[in-house]
Design a protein around this motif. Structure first.
Motif, PDB file in Angstrom:
ATOM      1  N   ALA B  84       0.837  -1.206   0.000  1.00  0.00           N
ATOM      2  CA  ALA B  84       0.000   0.000   0.000  1.00  0.00           C
ATOM      3  C   ALA B  84       0.870   1.254   0.000  1.00  0.00           C
ATOM      4  O   ALA B  84       0.547   2.238  -0.668  1.00  0.00           O
ATOM      5  CB  ALA B  84      -0.921  -0.008   1.216  1.00  0.00           C
ATOM      6  N   LEU B  85       1.990   1.203   0.722  1.00  0.00           N
ATOM      7  CA  LEU B  85       2.902   2.352   0.732  1.00  0.00           C
ATOM      8  C   LEU B  85       3.478   2.571  -0.666  1.00  0.00           C
ATOM      9  O   LEU B  85       3.596   3.698  -1.144  1.00  0.00           O
ATOM     10  CB  LEU B  85       4.042   2.132   1.723  1.00  0.00           C
ATOM     11  N   LEU B  86       3.851   1.460  -1.313  1.00  0.00           N
ATOM     12  CA  LEU B  86       4.456   1.577  -2.641  1.00  0.00           C
ATOM     13  C   LEU B  86       3.433   1.984  -3.701  1.00  0.00           C
ATOM     14  O   LEU B  86       3.793   2.545  -4.728  1.00  0.00           O
ATOM     15  CB  LEU B  86       5.119   0.256  -3.038  1.00  0.00           C
ATOM     16  N   LEU B  87       2.146   1.671  -3.443  1.00  0.00           N
ATOM     17  CA  LEU B  87       1.098   2.050  -4.393  1.00  0.00           C
ATOM     18  C   LEU B  87       0.722   3.521  -4.282  1.00  0.00           C
ATOM     19  O   LEU B  87       0.119   4.086  -5.190  1.00  0.00           O
ATOM     20  CB  LEU B  87      -0.163   1.214  -4.130  1.00  0.00           C
ATOM     21  N   ALA B  88       1.043   4.129  -3.163  1.00  0.00           N
ATOM     22  CA  ALA B  88       0.678   5.541  -2.977  1.00  0.00           C
ATOM     23  C   ALA B  88       1.497   6.409  -3.935  1.00  0.00           C
ATOM     24  O   ALA B  88       2.620   6.055  -4.296  1.00  0.00           O
ATOM     25  CB  ALA B  88       0.938   5.949  -1.537  1.00  0.00           C
ATOM     26  N   PRO B  89       0.944   7.540  -4.333  1.00  0.00           N
ATOM     27  CA  PRO B  89       1.678   8.393  -5.283  1.00  0.00           C
ATOM     28  C   PRO B  89       2.806   9.184  -4.625  1.00  0.00           C
ATOM     29  O   PRO B  89       3.368  10.082  -5.235  1.00  0.00           O
ATOM     30  CB  PRO B  89       0.588   9.324  -5.812  1.00  0.00           C
ATOM     31  N   ALA B  90       3.111   8.849  -3.390  1.00  0.00           N
ATOM     32  CA  ALA B  90       4.175   9.561  -2.669  1.00  0.00           C
ATOM     33  C   ALA B  90       5.546   9.167  -3.217  1.00  0.00           C
ATOM     34  O   ALA B  90       5.695   8.094  -3.813  1.00  0.00           O
ATOM     35  CB  ALA B  90       4.104   9.196  -1.193  1.00  0.00           C
ATOM     36  N   ASP B  91       6.542  10.055  -3.002  1.00  0.00           N
ATOM     37  CA  ASP B  91       7.915   9.731  -3.395  1.00  0.00           C
ATOM     38  C   ASP B  91       8.384   8.511  -2.605  1.00  0.00           C
ATOM     39  O   ASP B  91       8.330   8.515  -1.373  1.00  0.00           O
ATOM     40  CB  ASP B  91       8.852  10.899  -3.055  1.00  0.00           C
ATOM     41  N   ARG B  92       8.852   7.497  -3.302  1.00  0.00           N
ATOM     42  CA  ARG B  92       9.298   6.290  -2.587  1.00  0.00           C
ATOM     43  C   ARG B  92      10.515   6.549  -1.705  1.00  0.00           C
ATOM     44  O   ARG B  92      10.601   6.003  -0.608  1.00  0.00           O
ATOM     45  CB  ARG B  92       9.525   5.150  -3.576  1.00  0.00           C
ATOM     46  N   VAL B 209      26.658   9.896   4.806  1.00  0.00           N
ATOM     47  CA  VAL B 209      26.332  10.566   3.540  1.00  0.00           C
ATOM     48  C   VAL B 209      26.331   9.551   2.400  1.00  0.00           C
ATOM     49  O   VAL B 209      25.399   9.508   1.578  1.00  0.00           O
ATOM     50  CB  VAL B 209      27.334  11.714   3.264  1.00  0.00           C
ATOM     51  N   VAL B 210      27.359   8.707   2.363  1.00  0.00           N
ATOM     52  CA  VAL B 210      27.460   7.725   1.269  1.00  0.00           C
ATOM     53  C   VAL B 210      26.298   6.733   1.339  1.00  0.00           C
ATOM     54  O   VAL B 210      25.609   6.484   0.341  1.00  0.00           O
ATOM     55  CB  VAL B 210      28.816   6.974   1.346  1.00  0.00           C
ATOM     56  N   PHE B 211      26.050   6.181   2.518  1.00  0.00           N
ATOM     57  CA  PHE B 211      25.023   5.134   2.636  1.00  0.00           C
ATOM     58  C   PHE B 211      23.616   5.690   2.392  1.00  0.00           C
ATOM     59  O   PHE B 211      22.810   5.063   1.705  1.00  0.00           O
ATOM     60  CB  PHE B 211      25.084   4.464   4.017  1.00  0.00           C
ATOM     61  N   VAL B 212      23.327   6.858   2.947  1.00  0.00           N
ATOM     62  CA  VAL B 212      21.976   7.424   2.755  1.00  0.00           C
ATOM     63  C   VAL B 212      21.773   7.799   1.284  1.00  0.00           C
ATOM     64  O   VAL B 212      20.716   7.528   0.702  1.00  0.00           O
ATOM     65  CB  VAL B 212      21.742   8.642   3.683  1.00  0.00           C
ATOM     66  N   THR B 213      22.807   8.371   0.665  1.00  0.00           N
ATOM     67  CA  THR B 213      22.682   8.745  -0.753  1.00  0.00           C
ATOM     68  C   THR B 213      22.449   7.507  -1.619  1.00  0.00           C
ATOM     69  O   THR B 213      21.550   7.490  -2.474  1.00  0.00           O
ATOM     70  CB  THR B 213      23.956   9.479  -1.227  1.00  0.00           C
ATOM     71  N   LEU B 214      23.245   6.472  -1.385  1.00  0.00           N
ATOM     72  CA  LEU B 214      23.084   5.240  -2.169  1.00  0.00           C
ATOM     73  C   LEU B 214      21.699   4.630  -1.954  1.00  0.00           C
ATOM     74  O   LEU B 214      21.061   4.161  -2.899  1.00  0.00           O
ATOM     75  CB  LEU B 214      24.157   4.219  -1.783  1.00  0.00           C
ATOM     76  N   ALA B 215      21.240   4.646  -0.716  1.00  0.00           N
ATOM     77  CA  ALA B 215      19.930   4.052  -0.416  1.00  0.00           C
ATOM     78  C   ALA B 215      18.809   4.845  -1.087  1.00  0.00           C
ATOM     79  O   ALA B 215      17.883   4.263  -1.657  1.00  0.00           O
ATOM     80  CB  ALA B 215      19.720   3.999   1.091  1.00  0.00           C
ATOM     81  N   LEU B 216      18.895   6.175  -1.043  1.00  0.00           N
ATOM     82  CA  LEU B 216      17.865   7.001  -1.688  1.00  0.00           C
ATOM     83  C   LEU B 216      17.839   6.761  -3.193  1.00  0.00           C
ATOM     84  O   LEU B 216      16.787   6.769  -3.827  1.00  0.00           O
ATOM     85  CB  LEU B 216      18.125   8.484  -1.408  1.00  0.00           C
ATOM     86  N   TRP B 217      19.013   6.553  -3.746  1.00  0.00           N
ATOM     87  CA  TRP B 217      19.164   6.354  -5.180  1.00  0.00           C
ATOM     88  C   TRP B 217      18.608   4.993  -5.615  1.00  0.00           C
ATOM     89  O   TRP B 217      18.016   4.840  -6.682  1.00  0.00           O
ATOM     90  CB  TRP B 217      20.650   6.472  -5.514  1.00  0.00           C
ATOM     91  N   THR B 218      18.802   3.977  -4.764  1.00  0.00           N
ATOM     92  CA  THR B 218      18.461   2.610  -5.177  1.00  0.00           C
ATOM     93  C   THR B 218      17.107   2.136  -4.662  1.00  0.00           C
ATOM     94  O   THR B 218      16.601   1.117  -5.114  1.00  0.00           O
ATOM     95  CB  THR B 218      19.534   1.607  -4.689  1.00  0.00           C
ATOM     96  N   PHE B 219      16.496   2.847  -3.700  1.00  0.00           N
ATOM     97  CA  PHE B 219      15.269   2.337  -3.071  1.00  0.00           C
ATOM     98  C   PHE B 219      14.150   2.146  -4.091  1.00  0.00           C
ATOM     99  O   PHE B 219      13.507   1.094  -4.120  1.00  0.00           O
ATOM    100  CB  PHE B 219      14.823   3.287  -1.956  1.00  0.00           C
ATOM    101  N   GLU B 220      13.918   3.138  -4.927  1.00  0.00           N
ATOM    102  CA  GLU B 220      12.805   3.045  -5.890  1.00  0.00           C
ATOM    103  C   GLU B 220      12.976   1.865  -6.855  1.00  0.00           C
ATOM    104  O   GLU B 220      12.076   1.041  -6.960  1.00  0.00           O
ATOM    105  CB  GLU B 220      12.643   4.369  -6.645  1.00  0.00           C
ATOM    106  N   PRO B 221      14.116   1.753  -7.567  1.00  0.00           N
ATOM    107  CA  PRO B 221      14.219   0.598  -8.473  1.00  0.00           C
ATOM    108  C   PRO B 221      14.199  -0.743  -7.747  1.00  0.00           C
ATOM    109  O   PRO B 221      13.635  -1.713  -8.256  1.00  0.00           O
ATOM    110  CB  PRO B 221      15.569   0.808  -9.182  1.00  0.00           C
ATOM    111  N   LEU B 222      14.778  -0.797  -6.551  1.00  0.00           N
ATOM    112  CA  LEU B 222      14.789  -2.082  -5.841  1.00  0.00           C
ATOM    113  C   LEU B 222      13.396  -2.505  -5.391  1.00  0.00           C
ATOM    114  O   LEU B 222      13.099  -3.689  -5.299  1.00  0.00           O
ATOM    115  CB  LEU B 222      15.705  -1.998  -4.607  1.00  0.00           C
ATOM    116  N   MET B 223      12.529  -1.531  -5.111  1.00  0.00           N
ATOM    117  CA  MET B 223      11.205  -1.865  -4.589  1.00  0.00           C
ATOM    118  C   MET B 223      10.152  -1.979  -5.689  1.00  0.00           C
ATOM    119  O   MET B 223       9.007  -2.331  -5.411  1.00  0.00           O
ATOM    120  CB  MET B 223      10.736  -0.798  -3.583  1.00  0.00           C
ATOM    121  N   THR B 224      10.514  -1.675  -6.922  1.00  0.00           N
ATOM    122  CA  THR B 224       9.507  -1.642  -7.983  1.00  0.00           C
ATOM    123  C   THR B 224       9.026  -3.028  -8.367  1.00  0.00           C
ATOM    124  O   THR B 224       7.855  -3.256  -8.565  1.00  0.00           O
ATOM    125  CB  THR B 224      10.049  -0.902  -9.215  1.00  0.00           C
ATOM    126  N   ASP B 225       9.897  -4.006  -8.425  1.00  0.00           N
ATOM    127  CA  ASP B 225       9.492  -5.349  -8.868  1.00  0.00           C
ATOM    128  C   ASP B 225       9.510  -6.335  -7.739  1.00  0.00           C
ATOM    129  O   ASP B 225      10.502  -6.480  -7.106  1.00  0.00           O
ATOM    130  CB  ASP B 225      10.406  -5.824  -9.981  1.00  0.00           C
TER     131      ASP B 225
END
Lengths: 237, 225
Positions: B84-92, B209-225
């Protein structure tokens, strides 16, 4: 900000999980103001198809078009136009009905999430239980809250997976009336169900699925249960 | 909308936790047990081993953190609310940040109980430099949780998630834990060398900084499928 569209087109969609093919070359189309039923036995691919249309899964091949918008590219704006009631209810049992609805209304960008939750609870006939934890509700009551959660942002496309589960006769009648209301508002409704008696007369189109393939589609079928039996009795291939 | 989503997810997680207190109790109980066991093993005749307190504090935070990460996402799995969180139109990425802040908050609350306990049992002057200790614990916890939140979300539907989470998490977060241990140990020296403490703190901030940036960058594609 959500996109608008007047039809949904599933075009030659296949989906594989490793070696297993869950959907194979599925195509159908639903227009604004139509209720389309996805019918089939367990494992036919109905829930996978729903997940693909909901943009939770990407097709391995083929595409889903929401009017002029492509499912892969439209992103958040498209998700704002889709409401999903899944087999699982997507509700937090520790939160009250009002908190659940207010949370999801907020996520969908409602300006006044509290008022949206109040209105949704009134529609569900649960205003007097607004501040009770959802975990204390019966399955039918949770189902009603979950339906309001799916509709709280007034989506253009509504995906309902077994929406009649756990509902008593009164609630079932209310849900059927609600679906009729959605149809008259021009919403596209995709409904996966095994409750053929309830769905009889409700569906504008039916797509029969078996083993991930479309084996028949028809418009406004009559005597749905006997039609279903006849279609499913056909030999595979 | 980004910050509103962060706030909504964070407030929801904290409300659920205040109602159930499930993660707070299990995390704190586990961390306290861990510290007590090490105290019996490593404090002989009232004398703890050198720098033992720093190591034990971070082991307890890391183990308790793994437990909290698993439970937080188990909740989202039970009623499929993550969908449901991923279906919401909010920024992932905003959903990720909301979950991350909730876990960091829980671990910092656990650390509030752990620090005095470790200081007492290991006779360590941990509370002599509260500003620096708070900075080290906060930056270390953030770095650990940044990677942990991403992996826990990724593994939420994996059948072997309880095994895979520590297997994936610890090798990547070892630098954070080592930096946390060295920075805390530096605080326990009789003569505080601020240059060393600052160096380890800066390193922890770099990891964050490195870990949060990488996580923000990869969260959307990793959670899409």
């Amino acid at each position: 900000m959500s996109v608008d569209f007047d039809h949904l087109a599933v075009e030659d969609v296949s989906r594989q999980f490793g070696r297993r093919r869950a959907l194979s070359h599925i195509s159908f189309r639903a227009a604004s103001g139509e209720i389309l039923g996805l019918l089939g036995p367990n494992g036919a691919g109905k829930s996978t198809m729903m997940a693909v249309i909901a943009t939770l899964l990407r097709p391995s091949s083929g595409r889903v078009q929401y009017g002029a918008h492509d499912g892969v590219k439209a992103g958040a704006a498209l998700r704002a136009a889709i409401g999903v009631l899944g087999h699982d209810l997507f509700l937090y049992p520790e939160l009250t009905a009002h908190e659940n609805l207010e949370f999801f209304a907020g996520l969908h960008g409602a300006r006044d999430a509290r008022a949206a939750a109040d209105s949704a609870l009134a529609s569900a006939g649960l205003a007097d239980r607004a501040h009770d934890a959802v975990g204390s509700f019966s399955r039918g009551m949770r189902q009603r809250v979950a339906l309001e959660r799916a509709l709280i942002h007034r989506p253009r496309l509504v995906l309902l997976d077994e929406p009649f589960t756990g509902l008593d006769d009164h609630s079932t009648g209310a849900l059927v009336a609600r679906l009729d209301g959605l149809r008259s508002q021009g919403t596209i409704v995709i409904l996966a169900t095994h409750d053929l008696d309830i769905a009889d007369g409700l569906l504008d189109q039916v797509v029969f699925l078996r083993a991930g393939r479309v084996i028949e589609s028809m418009t406004r079928p009559e005597a749905l249960r006997s039609t279903y039996r006849a279609v499913m009795a056909r030999p595979a291939g | 909308m980004f910050f509103r989503t962060v706030w909504l997810v964070l407030r929801k997680d904290l409300t659920v936790e205040v109602r159930s207190r499930e993660i707070a109790y299990t995390t704190l109980f586990f961390a306290v047990s861990c510290v007590l066991v090490f105290a019996f093993a490593l404090v002989k005749e009232g004398r703890p081993i050198e720098d033992g307190a720093a190591g034990i504090l971070w082991i307890a935070i890391a183990f308790a953190g793994t437990l909290a990460l698993g439970r937080t996402f188990e909740r989202e799995r039970q009623a499929e609310t993550l969908r449901a969180l991923l279906l919401a139109p909010a920024d992932r990425p905003a959903i990720y940040v909301g979950k991350l802040l909730g876990i960091v908050g829980l671990l910092l609350a656990a650390a509030l109980g752990l620090v005095p306990l470790v200081a007492l049992l290991f006779q360590a002057p941990l509370l002599d430099h509260p500003f620096w200790l708070a900075s080290i614990v906060t930056t270390g916890t953030l770095g650990f949780s940044a990677v942990g939140t991403l992996f826990a979300a990724m593994l939420v539907r994996a059948r072997t998630r309880d095994v895979l989470l520590p297997v994936l998490l610890y090798p990547i977060t070892v630098p954070v834990i080592i930096a946390g241990v060295r920075a805390t140990a530096a605080l326990l020296e009789p003569e505080l060398d601020l240059a060393i403490v600052r160096f380890w703190c800066a390193l922890l901030i770099c990891f964050d900084v490195v870990f949060v940036t990488l996580a923000l960058w990869t969260f959307e594609p990793l959670m899409t499928d």
